[in-house]
Design an enzyme around this catalytic site. Structure first.
Site, PDB file in Angstrom:
ATOM      1  N   GLU A 235      85.704  46.180  36.680  1.00  0.00           N
ATOM      2  CA  GLU A 235      85.272  44.793  36.866  1.00  0.00           C
ATOM      3  C   GLU A 235      85.850  43.949  35.743  1.00  0.00           C
ATOM      4  OE1 GLU A 235      81.060  44.010  38.606  1.00  0.00           O
ATOM      5  OE2 GLU A 235      80.949  43.621  36.465  1.00  0.00           O
ATOM      6  N   HIS A 277      77.509  39.891  37.499  1.00  0.00           N
ATOM      7  CA  HIS A 277      76.948  40.726  36.442  1.00  0.00           C
ATOM      8  C   HIS A 277      77.044  40.077  35.069  1.00  0.00           C
ATOM      9  CE1 HIS A 277      77.814  44.417  39.115  1.00  0.00           C
ATOM     10  NE2 HIS A 277      76.594  43.962  39.306  1.00  0.00           N
TER      11      HIS A 277
END
Ligand code: ACO
Ligand code: LMR
Length: 615
Positions: A235, A277
């Site tokens: 990510e 996130h």
């Protein structure tokens, strides 16, 4: 846990504690267990710190099982020594404290933290402590992970249909790890379509300080001989992926790795973008997805051009391993069919079941209670009275006014007949002996029978049978005498032709005045003439009069057959039951008001007749 290889956190025998009452997650785990063919449920117990010790019911396949619930984690651990995993559903406020509680229990090796937003300082402390104590943390901010065919954490993999579609009920050869839980579900599907399936999948969670890193899990997979290829989703943000680059360079990872770092679109934004996130934010050029993908490719990972050809790249690597006989595809095991929940099956119109019984007199399923076909509001608008309600519920039709009025009169005249009659006597004794209303009432009710109150049906039946058979009143009386049987509805202990019963007068004159015809009442009056000529107390009594008039009423409002059926059913004694309950409750209240003590016969009231002693 003894016997468990270092690199395996979960296997077919792993059992976990679920921290907090998460019944849906538990049921999903148990459903997975069933399709995976586990012998024991993967949940050993629930720890519910705000509840009490006890049990909770769940399905394990088609069977129901009880899962113990403990208030204290320590107690749970004492009772279930084999449990080495805790799935922590505590909120972000209490997740750190409960994880520390788990750390203090030596048998617990792995703690999965589901909550998102656990304070970062606390997470860093926990991570240090975990290393010291040789504990493994998965999460926070994760759905968890899965070892197909063996163990599933909480809600990972979604519904049981998703699990089956992504072949997560049986093991494959791919070790997968990602940050995101949502994307991991998508990845499981891609893996299942392009390989022989997943061996293990972990979502480490999206917070900035996860308990374990992508690399931690890849290194575990590297050691596991059953895992033949690695698939990873990174990510944007952070530098975790560079540790993987290093591991590749240092040949710490030798198994083929297909990896994609998501968030390449972040370059399309002028300013720094925070993805879902907490950790998904590029602080510098090296933290961008593009930079990471390039470095990974250079270090030897198979990196697709975009997420779109992720599956394609996975398929190429897999096929190569099959060609090299590193992976030998196994035949698909027979799929276990998951029983459907009964309520879901009914909703989907997949099952039908005969009703245990049917009922036709009233219906409370709609907006308004319905008696017969009359809504309760209508009952009052039309003012049909107690007689109307009784006529609908007993005879399934609203009888005309004269008839419902007659029903009410029957209830009114039978309400009470003083304290000396057997029903009232029993209720009074029971009340004085300290019994409650229902016991006292029932005690009186149980005396209703042929000698007290329960002659309505008998009278209706005997008189109508004799009348229908064309017997003259004299023949009827003679036949009964020959049989040695009392005519039901005839005779009274106190009332006689010289002391007539006003109740009988009221009922019979109403019938004569308002009924369409009264053939049976007229017949009964002839019978009474004969019996009273023998003894003056052999009058048509109140039970008899009500029963006989009711036959006349029913025969003019219903078909004869239907009327006879009600009499045979024994419906008419119900009128006495109904009426007399009013009086018996009255006697109960009366005695309570008088507040007298225990009932005790004075000896004078009792004749003792013991056998005389032999001289
Ligand atoms: N039909 C024909 N003969 C009768 C009847 C009757 N219903 N009742 C009493 N007799 C006769 C008896 O055969 C007896 O005759 P005998 O002297 O030639 O032997 C005589 O009358 C006395 O009989 P007992 O049983 O002593 O009658 P008693 O007056 O004590 O009983 C009772 C009254 C219980 C009501 C009785 O008449 C009876 O059993 N009737 C039928 C059932 C009935 O209608 N019960 C309801 C009572 S009323 C109420 O509860 C509201
Ligand atoms: C009653 O209605 O209770 C009485 O007529 C019965 C009886 O036994 O006297």
């Amino acid at each position: 846990m003894a016997g468990k290889k270092d690199y395996n956190l979960f296997d077919k025998d792993t059992q976990a504690f679920i921290y907090n009452m998460q019944t849906n997650a538990v049921q999903r785990m148990l459903d997975f267990d069933y399709v995976a063919g586990r012998k024991t449920p993967s949940v050993a117990a629930i720890v519910n710190p705000t509840g009490n010790d006890g049990f909770q019911k769940f399905f394990f396949g088609p069977k129901e099982i009880l899962v113990p619930v403990y208030k204290s984690l320590k107690n749970a651990a004492n009772k279930h020594k084999n449990v080495d995993v805790m799935i922590n559903f505590a909120s972000f406020r209490s997740a750190a404290a409960s994880t520390e509680e788990a750390f203090a229990i030596p048998q617990l090796r792995t703690v999965v933290i589901i909550a998102e937003g656990v304070p970062e300082r606390r997470m860093r402390e926990l991570n240090v402590k975990a290393k010291q104590l040789n504990k493994v943390i998965i999460g926070p901010a994760t759905v968890g992970g899965i070892v197909p065919g063996a163990f599933k954490i909480g809600n990972t993999g979604g519904t049981i249909e998703n699990i089956m579609d992504s072949k997560l009920h049986r093991p494959g050869s791919v070790g997968f790890v990602s940050k995101s839980g949502g994307l991991s579900n998508e990845a499981y599907n891609i893996v299942s379509q392009n390989t022989d399936g997943l061996y293990e999948g972990i979502a480490i969670g999206g917070d900035r300080f996860p308990g374990t890193t992508l690399l931690d899990h890849l290194l575990r997979y590297e050691k596991n001989p059953d895992i033949k290829m690695l698939v990873c989703l990174g990510e944007v943000g952070g530098s975790d992926e560079y540790t993987i680059v290093d591991a590749l360079k240092k040949k710490m990872i030798t198994k083929p790795l297909v990896m994609w770092v998501t968030g390449t679109c972040s370059k399309a934004f002028k300013t720094e973008v925070q993805f879902g996130h907490a950790g998904a934010k590029a602080g510098s050029e090296s933290e961008t997805a593009d930079a990471k993908n390039t470095a990974l490719k250079a270090a030897g990972a198979v990196v697709p051009n975009s997420f779109d050809d992720y599956g394609e790249k996975i398929a190429i690597v897999y096929k190569d391993l099959v060609k090299k006989k590193i992976i030998i595809p196994r035949p698909e095991p027979p799929a276990v069919k998951m029983p459907m929940d009964y309520n879901a099956a009914v909703k989907a119109k997949l099952v039908r079941k005969p009703a245990n019984f049917i009922s036709t007199i009233s219906d409370d399923r709609g907006e308004e209670l319905i008696y017969g076909n009359m809504p309760i509001s209508e009952v009052f608008k039309k003012d049909i009275g107690v007689g109307g309600v009784l006529s609908i519920l007993w005879f399934k039709r609203l009888l005309p006014n004269y008839a419902t009025k007659f029903i009410e009169m029957a209830i009114m005249v039978t309400a009470d007949h003083g304290p000396a009659v057997s029903g009232a006597h029993n209720t009074i004794v029971a009340t004085r002996a300290g019994k409650d209303l229902i016991s006292s009432l029932v005690s009186g009710m149980l005396t209703i029978g042929p000698r007290f109150g329960g002659a309505i049906d008998g009278a209706a039946q005997m008189f109508s049978e004799a009348y229908d058979a064309g017997k003259t009143p004299q023949q009827f009386v003679d036949d009964m005498k020959a049989k040695g049987a009392n005519i039901q509805g005839i005779g009274h202990l106190i009332k006689s032709i010289h002391n007539p019963d006003m109740r009988v007068t009221i009922i019979s004159s109403y019938a004569k005045k308002h009924f369409k015809s009264t053939p049976l009442l007229d017949y009964a009056r002839e019978v009474e003439k004969i019996t009273t000529s023998k003894r003056d107390n052999l009058i048509l009594n109140v039970d008899g009069c009500i029963g006989i008039c009711f036959v006349d009423l029913l025969r003019s409002e219903l078909t004869k057959q239907e009327a006879d059926e009600y009499i045979k059913m024994g419906a008419l004694n119900g009128l006495f039951v109904l009426g007399r309950s009013i009086g018996l409750i009255g006697h109960y209240l009366d005695q309570k008001r008088l507040k007298q003590g225990l009932y005790r016969h004075p000896w004078d009231d009792i004749a003792y007749m013991l056998p005389e002693k032999e001289k």
